[in-house]
Design an enzyme around this catalytic site. Structure first.
Site, PDB file in Angstrom:
ATOM      1  CG  HIS A   1      -1.667   1.247   1.431  1.00  0.00           C
ATOM      2  ND1 HIS A   1      -1.400   2.099   2.485  1.00  0.00           N
ATOM      3  CD2 HIS A   1      -2.658   1.842   0.718  1.00  0.00           C
ATOM      4  CE1 HIS A   1      -2.208   3.158   2.409  1.00  0.00           C
ATOM      5  NE2 HIS A   1      -2.969   3.026   1.348  1.00  0.00           N
ATOM      6  CD  GLU A  16      -2.696   2.816  -3.592  1.00  0.00           C
ATOM      7  OE1 GLU A  16      -3.248   3.941  -3.533  1.00  0.00           O
ATOM      8  OE2 GLU A  16      -3.075   1.838  -2.915  1.00  0.00           O
ATOM      9  CG  HIS A  17       0.163   6.321  -0.491  1.00  0.00           C
ATOM     10  ND1 HIS A  17      -0.381   7.476   0.041  1.00  0.00           N
ATOM     11  CD2 HIS A  17      -0.746   5.351  -0.254  1.00  0.00           C
ATOM     12  CE1 HIS A  17      -1.568   7.199   0.581  1.00  0.00           C
ATOM     13  NE2 HIS A  17      -1.806   5.913   0.419  1.00  0.00           N
ATOM     14  CD  GLU A  73      -4.826   5.472   3.436  1.00  0.00           C
ATOM     15  OE1 GLU A  73      -5.418   4.477   2.986  1.00  0.00           O
ATOM     16  OE2 GLU A  73      -3.872   6.010   2.834  1.00  0.00           O
TER      17      GLU A  73
END
Length: 416
Positions: free
Chosen positions: A53, A56-57, A133
Site C-alpha cells: 500500500h 502505491e502511494h 490514513e
C-alpha cells in the site's frame, strides 16, 4: 454458452508483460487504461506489513522523467482521471481518458515501472500521510478497527492476518530500502497486466504497449507465497474495547479461494442475507427489531482461502450479544430450512441485472476482468452467469451447512 461478457484479446510480450484489450464498440471515445500488479498484502511478511500500500502511494512521486505530483498533472492535462488501490491480493492503477490519449497513459505507466526514483525525502512525508490514513480509517474508526482485529484473529499464520494498511509499528519503522527492495521484486513486467478497455482497436494497444514496455527488463524470480493457514480447531471469541458510541459485532467463517465452485452459491447466500431492503438481515434486524444501524454479510473472493463475514453496528443502547443471538438465528435458518423459490428467483434476476449493468462502463469492465486475471484465473468469471442460474435451494442449504460451522467460527465484539 450464453454470456453477456464482452470478448477480449490478449498478448504477452517477451518480458512476460500480459496485455489485455477489451474493445467495447460503443463510440464513446472513452477508455480505461489499467495496470494490475500481482502483489498485495499477502506478499508481505510480519514486521514489514503495509508496504504494498505504501508503494502505491510512492508511485505518484518523482521518477527519472517526472517530478513528484507530475503524473497526476499529466493525466489532468489530457482531461483524464486516475486513481489506485491496494488489496490483499493485488495493486491496481487506472487512468480514465479519451481514446486519443491511449499512448500517453501507457507511456506514463511504463515510466513508473522502470524509472521510479523512490527518494527518502519523498518517502518520509508520505509515510506520515499513510500513518494518518491508518489512524483515520482503523485506529479512530471503531468499525475499521473491528475489521482489522477480525483478520488478526481469524488468521494466525497466513498474511491475511493483517489488512493492506498494515500494522502501525511497521508503518513507522520501514526504511526506504524496504520500499526499494519491494518495488524491485514485484514491479516487473512479468508480474503485471496492462489492460485497456473501451472504445479502442486492439492492434493500436498492442503496438503502443510494445513500444513503451518491450525493452523493460525483469529483475529475477517472483517469490511464491507458501503460507497455508492451519485449520481452525475451535470457536474463537474475542472482546475488544474502543472509544465508540455503540457496540459492534463480527462473526466470520473460513471459506475457500475465489476459484472454488462453491463461491457462486456463497455469493447467492450473501445476496439473500444482505442485499437491499428486502434482504433477510435488513428486514429482521433493521426494520422489525430495530437492533442495528447497519449489517453486512459477504463472501470474500481471494487468491487464498478467505472468509465469510457478518458485521453489525448496534443501535444505541443495544448489546452486541443481543444482536449476536439474532444473527445466529438467521445463520441457522439458512442451514435448517430451504430458501424460498421467490427469494432465489429474485436474487438470480438481480444478480444478472447487476452483472449486465457492470458491463456498461469501461471502468467497471476493467475492474471485473482485471480482478480475475491478476489472481490467475479468468474461468470463474466466464462461467459466472450460467453458474448462478444453476444454484438451487438445496445447494444453498448444503453450502450454508458446509461453511457456517460455529465450531470453527471467530466472533469479535467491540465494546465501549
Amino acid at each position: 454458452m450464453a454470456t453477456s461478457l464482452p470478448k477480449y484479446e490478449t498478448k504477452t510480450l517477451k518480458n512476460g508483460l500480459q496485455i489485455v484489450v477489451i474493445p467495447l464498440k460503443n463510440h464513446s471515445n472513452v477508455i480505461s487504461t489499467d495496470i494490475f500488479y500481482k502483489v498485495g498484502s499477502r506478499n508481505e511478511v510480519m514486521g514489514k506489513t503495509g508496504i504494498a500500500h505504501m508503494l502505491e502511494h510512492m508511485n505518484f512521486k518523482s521518477s527519472k522523467n517526472l517530478k513528484a505530483g507530475e503524473f497526476d498533472k499529466e493525466v489532468k492535462s489530457i482531461g483524464g482521471v486516475n486513481n489506485a488501490s491496494t488489496s490483499f491480493d493485488y495493486t491496481h492503477y487506472y487512468i480514465k481518458s479519451s481514446t486519443d490519449n491511449l499512448n500517453k497513459s501507457i507511456e506514463l505507466y511504463a515510466e513508473l515501472m522502470q524509472n521510479l526514483n523512490l527518494k527518502d525525502d519523498e518517502f518520509q512525508p508520505e509515510r506520515d500521510v499513510v500513518t494518518e490514513e491508518r489512524r483515520w480509517r482503523t485506529d479512530n474508526n471503531p468499525l475499521g478497527y473491528l475489521y482489522f482485529r477480525l483478520f488478526n484473529n481469524a488468521y494466525i499464520y497466513h498474511p491475511y492476518h493483517w489488512t493492506p494498511i498494515g500494522f502501525m509499528n511497521d508503518i513507522r519503522t520501514w526504511t526506504i530500502k524496504d520500499i526499494r527492495d519491494f518495488h524491485k521484486t514485484y514491479y516487473q513486467p512479468q508480474n503485471a497486466i496492462l489492460m485497456v478497455t473501451g472504445d479502442v482497436e486492439p492492434k493500436e494497444v498492442f503496438k503502443s504497449a510494445k513500444a513503451a514496455f518491450g525493452k523493460i527488463k525483469n529483475h529475477g524470480k517472483i517469490p511464491k507465497v507458501k503460507f497455508v493457514e492451519p485449520e481452525q480447531d475451535g470457536a474463537k471469541r474475542v472482546i475488544v474495547h474502543k472509544e465508540s458510541e455503540v457496540e459492534m459485532l463480527a462473526i466470520t467463517f473460513h471459506i475457500p479461494d475465489f476459484k472454488d465452485p462453491d463461491q457462486v452459491t456463497l455469493s447467492v447466500i450473501s445476496e439473500i442475507l444482505y442485499s437491499g431492503k428486502s434482504s433477510r438481515l435488513y428486514k429482521e434486524l433493521v426494520d422489525k427489531k430495530r437492533l442495528v444501524n447497519s449489517v453486512y454479510a459477504y463472501n470474500m473472493e481471494n487468491t487464498d482461502p478467505g472468509l465469510f463475514i457478518f458485521m453489525a453496528t448496534c443501535n444505541p443502547g443495544v448489546k452486541a450479544e443481543t444482536v449476536e443471538e439474532e444473527l445466529i438465528k438467521q445463520i441457522n435458518l439458512m442451514k435448517e430450512t430451504k430458501v424460498t423459490k421467490a427469494e432465489l428467483e429474485k436474487v438470480k434476476i438481480n444478480t444478472k441485472s447487476d452483472f449486465i449493468y457492470s458491463l456498461e462502463s469501461s471502468t467497471s469492465v476493467a475492474n471485473l476482468f482485471g480482478s480475475y486475471l491478476v489472481r490467475g484465473d479468468i474461468e470463474p468469471l466466464l462461467h459466472y452467469e450460467e453458474e448462478v442460474n444453476k444454484v438451487t435451494a438445496k445447494k444453498v442449504q448444503k453450502v450454508a451447512q458446509k461453511y457456517f460451522n460455529f465450531d470453527k467460527s471467530t466472533t469479535l465484539i467491540l465494546k465501549k
